[in-house]
Design an enzyme around this catalytic site. Structure first.
Site, PDB file in Angstrom:
ATOM      1  N   PRO A 288      -9.338  -2.892 -13.912  1.00  0.00           N
ATOM      2  CA  PRO A 288      -9.683  -1.621 -13.278  1.00  0.00           C
ATOM      3  C   PRO A 288     -10.113  -1.835 -11.833  1.00  0.00           C
ATOM      4  O   PRO A 288     -10.816  -2.794 -11.530  1.00  0.00           O
ATOM      5  CB  PRO A 288     -10.870  -1.133 -14.120  1.00  0.00           C
ATOM      6  CG  PRO A 288     -11.537  -2.399 -14.554  1.00  0.00           C
ATOM      7  CD  PRO A 288     -10.417  -3.395 -14.776  1.00  0.00           C
ATOM      8  N   GLY A 289      -9.668  -0.977 -10.957  1.00  0.00           N
ATOM      9  CA  GLY A 289     -10.144  -1.004  -9.578  1.00  0.00           C
ATOM     10  C   GLY A 289     -10.880   0.292  -9.293  1.00  0.00           C
ATOM     11  O   GLY A 289     -12.102   0.364  -9.245  1.00  0.00           O
ATOM     12  N   CYS A 357      -3.534  10.214  17.028  1.00  0.00           N
ATOM     13  CA  CYS A 357      -2.383  10.951  17.569  1.00  0.00           C
ATOM     14  C   CYS A 357      -1.226  10.993  16.583  1.00  0.00           C
ATOM     15  O   CYS A 357      -0.176  10.381  16.815  1.00  0.00           O
ATOM     16  CB  CYS A 357      -1.950  10.331  18.881  1.00  0.00           C
ATOM     17  SG  CYS A 357      -3.222  10.482  20.121  1.00  0.00           S
TER      18      CYS A 357
HETATM   19  N1  LLP Z   1      -3.706  -4.255 -11.364  1.00  0.00           N
HETATM   20  C1  LLP Z   1      -2.604  -4.269 -10.576  1.00  0.00           C
HETATM   21  C2  LLP Z   1      -1.561  -5.262 -10.802  1.00  0.00           C
HETATM   22  C3  LLP Z   1      -2.479  -3.309  -9.557  1.00  0.00           C
HETATM   23  O1  LLP Z   1      -1.391  -3.327  -8.798  1.00  0.00           O
HETATM   24  C4  LLP Z   1      -3.504  -2.348  -9.365  1.00  0.00           C
HETATM   25  C5  LLP Z   1      -3.388  -1.355  -8.303  1.00  0.00           C
HETATM   26  C6  LLP Z   1      -4.628  -2.382 -10.195  1.00  0.00           C
HETATM   27  C7  LLP Z   1      -4.689  -3.346 -11.187  1.00  0.00           C
HETATM   28  C8  LLP Z   1      -5.769  -1.417 -10.069  1.00  0.00           C
HETATM   29  O2  LLP Z   1      -5.385  -0.103 -10.270  1.00  0.00           O
HETATM   30  P1  LLP Z   1      -6.519   1.063 -10.307  1.00  0.00           P
HETATM   31  O3  LLP Z   1      -7.379   0.803 -11.516  1.00  0.00           O
HETATM   32  O4  LLP Z   1      -7.305   0.934  -9.061  1.00  0.00           O
HETATM   33  O5  LLP Z   1      -5.760   2.318 -10.386  1.00  0.00           O
HETATM   34  N2  LLP Z   1      -3.628   2.722  -2.721  1.00  0.00           N
HETATM   35  C9  LLP Z   1      -3.388   3.582  -3.861  1.00  0.00           C
HETATM   36  C10 LLP Z   1      -3.506   2.855  -5.158  1.00  0.00           C
HETATM   37  C11 LLP Z   1      -2.619   1.630  -5.219  1.00  0.00           C
HETATM   38  C12 LLP Z   1      -2.861   0.837  -6.463  1.00  0.00           C
HETATM   39  C13 LLP Z   1      -2.217  -0.494  -6.356  1.00  0.00           C
HETATM   40  N3  LLP Z   1      -2.389  -1.309  -7.507  1.00  0.00           N
HETATM   41  C14 LLP Z   1      -4.360   4.750  -3.789  1.00  0.00           C
HETATM   42  O6  LLP Z   1      -5.131   4.820  -2.846  1.00  0.00           O
HETATM   43  O7  LLP Z   1      -4.338   5.617  -4.650  1.00  0.00           O
END
Ligand code: LLP
Length: 429
Positions: A288-289, A357
């Site tokens: 989880p991120g 810009c």
């Molecule tokens: N594991 C892998 C292999 C990933 O590529 C990602 C996110 C995560 C875990 C974590 O995912 P989460 O739990 O955070 O949804 N910049 C975009 C999100 C890109 C996510 C990339 N990979 C945004 O701001 O919504």
């Protein structure tokens, strides 16, 4: 009703924990990120607790927020870390992470990424192609080491999320499917410095339906069953990736990690009983991120101008798309509030934009909110994930300052970048 418990309103003033956002902004200036570190640690504990009925390890996805103070607090709380580059690995190690709780993802790992991870002795690599497995083997041989590898499967599952953050469909660059995955598995017999210890997936971000994880996991298990005869050793790990959804807007309902854990329990049990599962046990990993950090951070900005132009009413901030690119890149909704409540001011409709810009430098269009005056402070919510981590210095706007609120006080987690620092690596010939 949207609720951000990490940022209570006390006496009409937005706070982070017990610290006044106004006081912090006055001292540190804007634009400014503020994180509630206590809530971040609380989210980690809650998340990990939700999976405690399963043999599970949480590997926080560092890409969501890689600020040192955040990583340090998570490491102290016992988190594992999933890193996407040698830079994130460097940060995790600096923050005190245990290498045996670090995993490395990434669709195009360089030799330098792999070498650093091997030297650090990380838990395993999430590999995405046969070529990458061969490369890890060759580099491990050179360092006379052995590396553990999980193969990322692309289960072709629709995560029902924004196309830019979905990753698990056959058309995406991530992972392997079908025959390509089988060929990668077969290749391990000829690679003495790596062992295939498991399989993984990551379906995308902002997944609100636990059934998506079940579908992905089941497809991954079907695949493993179908190639089990080719495995040279039993498997130790299944990685279900990250992506648990977090509400940013009124119409998004939180999904509880416990619901995901419950939903996948039967599939995991099936995996545990499979012929290919290691007799010492099979471990579940998730990454989880956003869930850990998104709603525990805000971006604070000052209103520079309120500008009427034709039909539009622009609220122009001193923060821009370089500080928080999500609205410009994904048309993402971020809730915006006044830091100091004003009674009797009424409401107004604004296009909230920054100083960069680009017409795309917009945080919200036709947003109805409390009426604002030039000089007011506003807070942009849900900025803890993919905010500072995705920021740039476009228009030579220095990286914003970041403040961490922890244990009843606050500190500057990252000083505002200076103009000299912007050009320090440049020469003029
Ligand atoms: N594991 C892998 C292999 C990933 O590529 C990602 C996110 C995560 C875990 C974590 O995912 P989460 O739990 O955070 O949804 N910049 C975009 C999100 C890109 C996510 C990339 N990979 C945004 O701001 O919504």
């Amino acid at each position: 009703m949207l609720h951000f418990p990490a940022f209570p309103r006390i006496g009409g003033v937005l706070h982070c924990g017990a610290s006044s956002v106004e006081d912090i902004a006055r001292e540190v200036g804007t634009p400014l990120y503020i994180y509630n570190i206590d809530s971040i640690v609380g989210r980690l504990r809650q998340y990990t607790g939700a999976f405690e009925t399963l043999p599970h390890t949480t590997c926080y996805a560092v890409k969501a927020n890689s600020t040192g103070a955040v990583l340090h607090a998570l490491a102290r709380a016992g988190a594992g870390f999933d890193v996407n580059s040698r830079g994130e690995l460097f940060r995790a190690l600096r923050a005190g992470a245990d290498p045996l709780r670090i995993t490395m993802t990434g669709v195009a790992k360089t030799d330098a990424d792999i070498d650093d991870a091997l030297a650090a002795g990380i838990l395993y690599f999430n590999a995405e192609s046969a070529e990458e497995c061969a490369r890890i083997d060759a580099l491990a041989a050179r360092q006379n080491l052995h590396a553990s590898v999980l193969l990322r499967i692309n289960p072709d599952v629709d995560a029902h999320t924004h196309p830019y953050i979905a990753t698990g469909l056959a058309e995406h660059k991530f992972g392997l499917s079908g025959n390509d995955a089988l060929e990668a598995v077969k290749q391990f017999r000829g690679l003495p410095h790596v062992s295939l210890d498991g399989f993984g997936m990551h379906l995308g971000s902002q997944i609100f339906d636990p059934a998506v994880f079940v579908e992905g996991l089941d497809r991954m298990l079907d695949f493993i069953d179908s190639i089990a005869a080719e495995l040279s050793a039993p498997l130790r790990v299944l990685n279900i990736g990250g992506g648990i959804g977090v509400p940013y807007a009124e119409d998004e309902t939180a999904v509880a990690p416990a619901d995901v854990a419950r939903a996948i329990a039967a599939s995991f049990e099936r995996a545990r009983r499979s012929s290919w599962a290691h007799h010492d046990g099979l471990r579940l990993v998730s990454e989880p991120g956003r869930y850990i950090v998104a709603n525990e951070g805000i971006l604070v900005a000052r209103v520079e101008y309120i500008k009427r132009s034709g039909e539009r009413n622009f609220l122009l901030l001193d923060a821009g798309m370089n500080d928080l690119i999500r609205p410009a890149l994904y048309e993402a909704y971020h809730h915006v509030v006044l830091v100091i409540e004003r009674h009797g001011g009424g409401e107004a409709t604004y296009d909230i934009a920054g100083p960069v810009c680009e017409s795309g430098d917009t945080f919200a269009l036709a947003r109805r909110m409390a009426a604002v005056k030039a000089g007011d402070l506003v807070a942009i919510h849900s900025a803890g994930a993919y905010g500072a981590a995705m920021s740039s210095i476009y228009n030579s706007r220095p990286f914003a300052a970041e403040v961490a609120v922890q244990d009843g006080s606050w500190f500057v987690a990252r000083r505002r970048q200076t103009l000299d620092q912007i050009i320090e690596n440049e020469t003029t010939g």
